[in-house]
Write an enzyme that holds these catalytic residues in place. Structure first.
Site, short mmCIF file in Angstrom:
data_model
loop_
_atom_site.label_atom_id
_atom_site.label_comp_id
_atom_site.label_asym_id
_atom_site.label_seq_id
_atom_site.Cartn_x
_atom_site.Cartn_y
_atom_site.Cartn_z
CB SER A 76 -0.97 -0.12 1.35
OG SER A 76 -2.03 -0.87 0.96
CE LYS B 230 -3.92 1.05 -1.09
NZ LYS B 230 -4.65 0.68 0.16
CE1 TYR C 18 -4.29 -0.94 -4.70
CE2 TYR C 18 -5.05 -3.76 -4.62
CZ TYR C 18 -4.50 -2.35 -4.27
OH TYR C 18 -4.34 -2.32 -2.62
CE1 TYR D 219 -5.08 1.71 4.35
CE2 TYR D 219 -3.50 0.72 5.70
CZ TYR D 219 -3.85 0.99 4.22
OH TYR D 219 -3.04 0.65 3.21
CB VAL E 104 -0.10 -6.07 3.97
CG1 VAL E 104 -1.05 -5.51 4.66
CG2 VAL E 104 -0.08 -6.10 2.59
O1 DON Z 1 -4.95 -4.47 -1.37
C1 DON Z 1 -4.21 -5.40 -1.00
O2 DON Z 1 -4.52 -6.56 -0.45
C2 DON Z 1 -2.58 -5.29 -1.02
N1 DON Z 1 -1.93 -5.47 -2.32
C3 DON Z 1 -2.18 -3.88 -0.30
C4 DON Z 1 -2.68 -3.75 0.98
C5 DON Z 1 -2.01 -2.87 1.81
O3 DON Z 1 -0.92 -3.06 1.75
C6 DON Z 1 -2.60 -2.45 3.07
N2 DON Z 1 -1.45 -1.86 4.07
N3 DON Z 1 -1.44 -1.91 5.18
#
Ligand code: DON
Length: 307
Positions: free
Chosen positions: A61, A64, A192, A243, A261
């Site tokens: 993320s 973003k 994405y 978040y 993540v």
């Molecule tokens: O959308 C997802 O599931 C991941 N590729 C990215 C999510 C993410 O990193 C959320 N962050 N803490």
């Protein structure tokens, strides 16, 4: 500085034990839960690093804010704002942000660029003839911000996300159904997922954060984007970057930041420094446990809070 970093790494590493490496994307589960690395780049060009700062990981993320920058550079502020709002959702990153989504205008007000719904829409705002071209422009911007031409995609993580990302598919189809998402859903999603699978290390994140901290100017003095966009991105990071943990992070650390993540955190200290952290054991909100702990201690020691 490196003495302080080593001391804080030793103190914060044990906190990783209360977290868990992400496994909803199977390829991420291979990370070492005890890893903790940091890289700092300050306005005087000084850099310092410690721990596992050279371990590569996927940006997830943390792409973003870069997606937001690309969307701003390609469309201007007013248009981006009309498609993706700026209010904090107070909900998890992959939440369905409206239960009764009927209308594009209502839905766009309920999302922001840091949650998945907003980031998926931003992929559609990147200019380019097809999604290959759009993604390549995003990758080029990431390389430029980090001053690292070797940054590339981790194909294993990409394949893993593509195979298991059904929650994101659901979010994208929901947005398509109410007119917020144009084009082929699978193509948008592949952009994405590829964006989330870009491989970086702590130094890359620190350099990207540095440009945001320095009104769009990199450490060699090149203006990479208008200062106004750094203002926009940093403000959204402050309120939405962590978040449903953004409020606590504002109180305890007090700087704009973004988590992923993969275990990364990118922190922007306006006018002062860029920070990149890696510690893959996450809390329930998907934020790095030892990373947040580290930033809390560092913020206290160096008085980083902007408040
Ligand atoms: O959308 C997802 O599931 C991941 N590729 C990215 C999510 C993410 O990193 C959320 N962050 N803490």
């Amino acid at each position: 500085m490196e003495g302080l970093l080593t001391q804080l790494i030793d103190r914060c590493r044990p906190f990783a034990r209360s977290g868990k490496v992400a496994n909803y994307i199977p390829a991420l589960e291979k990370a070492d839960p005890d890893a903790l690395g940091i890289y700092i780049l300050d306005r005087n060009g000084l850099h310092a690093q410690g721990g596992d700062s050279q371990v590569p990981f996927t940006i997830q993320s943390i792409i973003k804010p870069i997606l937001l920058l690309q969307a701003l550079m390609d469309n201007g502020e007013e248009f981006v704002r009309s498609r993706v709002g700026v209010e904090s959702t107070g909900k998890p990153f992959d939440a369905i942000n409206i239960s009764n989504a009927v209308d594009q205008e209502i839905l766009s007000e309920h999302i922001n660029p840091m949650v998945n719904m907003g980031a998926i829409v931003m992929c559609t705002l990147i200019r380019g003839g097809n999604y290959q071209e759009r993604f390549n422009r995003l990758l080029e911007l990431t390389r430029k911000l980090a001053n690292n031409p070797d940054i590339d995609v981790d194909e294993e993580v990409y394949a893993s996300e593509l195979a298991t990302g059904n929650k994101n598919r659901a979010l994208a189809f929901l947005m398509k159904s109410c007119g917020l998402l144009e084009g082929d859903v699978e193509e948008v999603l592949s952009c994405y997922f590829r964006a989330c699978s870009i491989r970086v290390d702590c130094r890359d994140l620190a350099r990207i954060a540095f440009v945001l901290s320095n009104k769009g100017r990199d450490f060699m003095g090149n203006q990479l984007f208008p200062a106004r966009y750094a203002h926009y991105v940093n403000a959204v990071l402050m309120t939405c970057g962590m978040y449903d943990g953004a409020g606590d992070f504002a109180v305890t650390v007090g700087v704009p930041a973004k988590s992923g993540v993969g275990g990364g955190i990118m922190a922007v200290v306006p006018g002062r420094m860029g920070i990149g952290i890696y510690a893959p054991a996450l809390d329930k909100k998907g934020n790095s446990v030892a990373g947040i702990r580290f930033l809390r201690e560092l913020s206290k020691q160096l008085e980083l809070s902007i408040f």
